[in-house]
Design a protein around this motif. Structure first.
Motif, short mmCIF file in Angstrom:
data_model
loop_
_atom_site.label_atom_id
_atom_site.label_comp_id
_atom_site.label_asym_id
_atom_site.label_seq_id
_atom_site.Cartn_x
_atom_site.Cartn_y
_atom_site.Cartn_z
N TYR A 1 39.15 39.53 38.80
CA TYR A 1 38.44 38.40 39.40
C TYR A 1 37.93 37.51 38.26
O TYR A 1 37.35 38.02 37.29
CB TYR A 1 37.27 38.86 40.25
N GLU A 2 38.09 36.22 38.38
CA GLU A 2 37.70 35.31 37.31
C GLU A 2 36.22 34.91 37.42
O GLU A 2 35.84 33.77 37.17
CB GLU A 2 38.59 34.07 37.32
N PRO B 1 39.39 30.16 44.09
CA PRO B 1 39.83 30.74 42.81
C PRO B 1 38.79 31.62 42.13
O PRO B 1 39.14 32.42 41.26
CB PRO B 1 40.16 29.50 41.96
N CYS B 2 37.53 31.49 42.54
CA CYS B 2 36.49 32.35 41.98
C CYS B 2 36.35 33.65 42.75
O CYS B 2 35.62 34.55 42.31
CB CYS B 2 35.15 31.62 41.95
N SER C 1 32.91 29.58 36.30
CA SER C 1 32.63 30.62 35.32
C SER C 1 33.29 30.35 33.97
O SER C 1 33.43 31.24 33.15
CB SER C 1 33.09 31.99 35.85
N GLY C 2 33.76 29.11 33.76
CA GLY C 2 34.25 28.73 32.43
C GLY C 2 35.73 28.50 32.31
O GLY C 2 36.24 28.35 31.20
N ASN C 3 36.47 28.50 33.42
CA ASN C 3 37.91 28.23 33.39
C ASN C 3 38.69 29.21 32.51
O ASN C 3 39.65 28.84 31.84
CB ASN C 3 38.18 26.79 32.91
N ASN D 1 33.89 36.26 31.57
CA ASN D 1 33.35 36.18 32.93
C ASN D 1 34.35 36.75 33.94
O ASN D 1 34.52 36.21 35.04
CB ASN D 1 32.99 34.74 33.30
N TRP D 2 35.00 37.84 33.58
CA TRP D 2 35.95 38.50 34.47
C TRP D 2 35.34 39.79 35.02
O TRP D 2 34.54 40.46 34.36
CB TRP D 2 37.23 38.88 33.72
#
Length: 456
Positions: free
Chosen positions: A347-348, A386-387, A425-427, A333-334
């Protein structure tokens, strides 16, 4: 297209990507970990005074069907004798002795400290004194316009097609300029350049003018027509205090109009312009201006070191300079965004391309204004979410891989992001990534038939 990931503490797996592009290898180096990806188009992450001359202005060259090359360009650079001691590094970063043609025009003769004149700089001349002609003491704006005629006075070669005017703190990407000009008919009237990025500058002067710091480009026939009536036009518009607006007015009287170029950058900003340079439009980078007015564009460098580093990448491949490529790595999910030769970002979260194409507003407007809009393009605000906050990497080195006929650029982490992982998005944290490497073909970007984006 196959991607392989082999981090030390993660299971090995492969996945397939369908793309129309030529294959490239993306490798990501981490502290104690190593990931290898293959991706599409040029993106791939390794997750580092001379007296007045009486020379006659020659007649226009005969029409020819040969492709425009660098020998057909002449540069006219307007400089300050006082500022040259620190600005010459900008010009010498792109000037090619005995290859590029043109002249640097000072406001007065260089002091002994600037002599003997180095071969690494353009030959200099001293601008004509226009105070008597215009009956005014402040002739700075008119001096720059008059420089167009002064350049043509000096030109004696027959294959002159294009005149490029700029300032002594302008950085030009001459190979890209040649490629762009080769698409125009040099035997006709053409006036090329870019607007200011700052809306108020365009409003105060003109939305239909080329801003000269970013470069004013004239075809030879238009430059000669402008020079022929130069003194009359300067008198006609003596009340204008802008060289660029005066040039526009004189050209409009001839009957020509601006052909805007997105790659000419006036850089009417203050502060950190990394947000703009990391989301450059997909147009060839032609020029950058006002480096004295912004922060160094690379971390832990001064302005001249930053210029040298940028031009190191340009020497390897100007056609890809600052061209943005966006790639999504679905399993983590990047989202990746690479501005070739300048920066890379992770981007995470899977981010829309339309969002990542908008520059992060790391910069401030040229003049403080009470309210937006400030710019001729959309921006997005910096975020500590952070997202939404990227991991930032900046260009470190470039090398030619002769065995694979590829160019490898490396981008190193600028600073720790100091944020938790994106939980929505899943850490999948990217904190361990220390470097991104990009493999691209050793040929011009416009010669590669491939997608501008990739899907993972």
């Amino acid at each position: 297209m196959l991607f392989q990931m082999k981090p030390r503490f993660l299971p090995t797996f492969t996945f397939t990507v369908c793309a129309l592009a030529a294959l490239y290898l993306i490798s990501i180096s981490c502290t104690n970990r190593h990931l290898i990806f293959p991706a599409s188009e040029f993106f791939y992450p390794l997750l580092k005074s001379t007296p007045f001359s009486t020379h006659k202005i020659s007649d226009p060259p005969q029409a020819t069907h040969s492709r425009t090359n660098l020998s057909h360009l002449v540069f006219g650079l307007i400089g300050s004798e006082k500022a040259w001691h620190h600005r010459k590094a900008y010009i010498e970063s792109w000037w090619r002795p005995n290859v590029t043609r043109g002249y640097l025009f000072f406001d007065k003769a260089p002091s002994p400290g600037l002599l003997p004149w180095p071969e690494t700089s353009p030959p200099y001349r001293v601008s004509d004194d226009l105070t008597e002609l215009l009956n005014k003491s402040d002739i700075r704006a008119q001096r720059m316009v008059h420089g167009i005629m002064e350049v043509l006075r000096e030109v004696e070669y027959e294959n002159f097609r294009w005149l490029v005017m700029g300032d002594d703190d302008s950085i030009f990407f001459v190979d890209n300029i040649v490629d762009v000009l080769a698409t125009y008919d040099h035997t006709k009237y053409y006036y090329l350049g870019g607007n200011s990025e700052f809306i108020l500058s365009n409003y105060l002067f003109s939305f239909n003018q080329a801003f000269g710091g970013g470069g004013i480009i004239l075809s030879y026939p238009l430059a000669k027509a402008l020079a022929r009536d130069m003194e009359n036009c300067l008198k006609r518009y003596v009340f204008l205090n802008s060289a660029d607006n005066t040039t526009r007015a004189c050209i409009a009287d001839i009957g020509a109009n601006l052909s805007p170029q997105k790659g000419n950058h006036q850089i009417d900003f203050r502060g950190d312009i990394s947000g703009l340079l990391s989301s450059h439009p997909l147009s060839p980078l032609l020029s950058l201006h006002h480096f004295d007015m912004v922060e160094p564009i690379f971390p832990s460098t001064d302005r001249f070191e930053s210029t040298g580093r940028l031009m190191e990448a340009a020497a390897a491949d100007q056609s890809r300079m600052l061209q943005q490529t966006i790639c999504h790595h679905r399993q983590s999910n990047w989202s990746f965004s690479v501005s070739w030769g300048y920066s890379a970002q992770i981007y995470e979260r899977i981010m829309p391309r339309s969002y990542l194409q908008m520059p992060v507003e790391t910069f401030k407007p040229w003049i403080r204004t009470p309210r937006p809009p400030n710019y001729l393009f959309n921006t997005r605000r910096p975020s500590r979410d952070p997202c939404e906050a990227p991991h930032a990497f900046f260009f470190e080195s470039v090398e030619r891989k002769t065995e694979s006929d590829e160019i490898l650029t490396s981008y190193s982490r600028a600073w720790p992001r100091d944020l938790p992982a994106c939980s929505s998005s899943g850490n999948h944290s990217a904190d361990f990534i220390q470097r991104i490497q990009v493999f691209s073909p050793a040929m011009k970007r416009n010669q590669v038939r491939s997608l501008k984006y990739c899907y993972c």
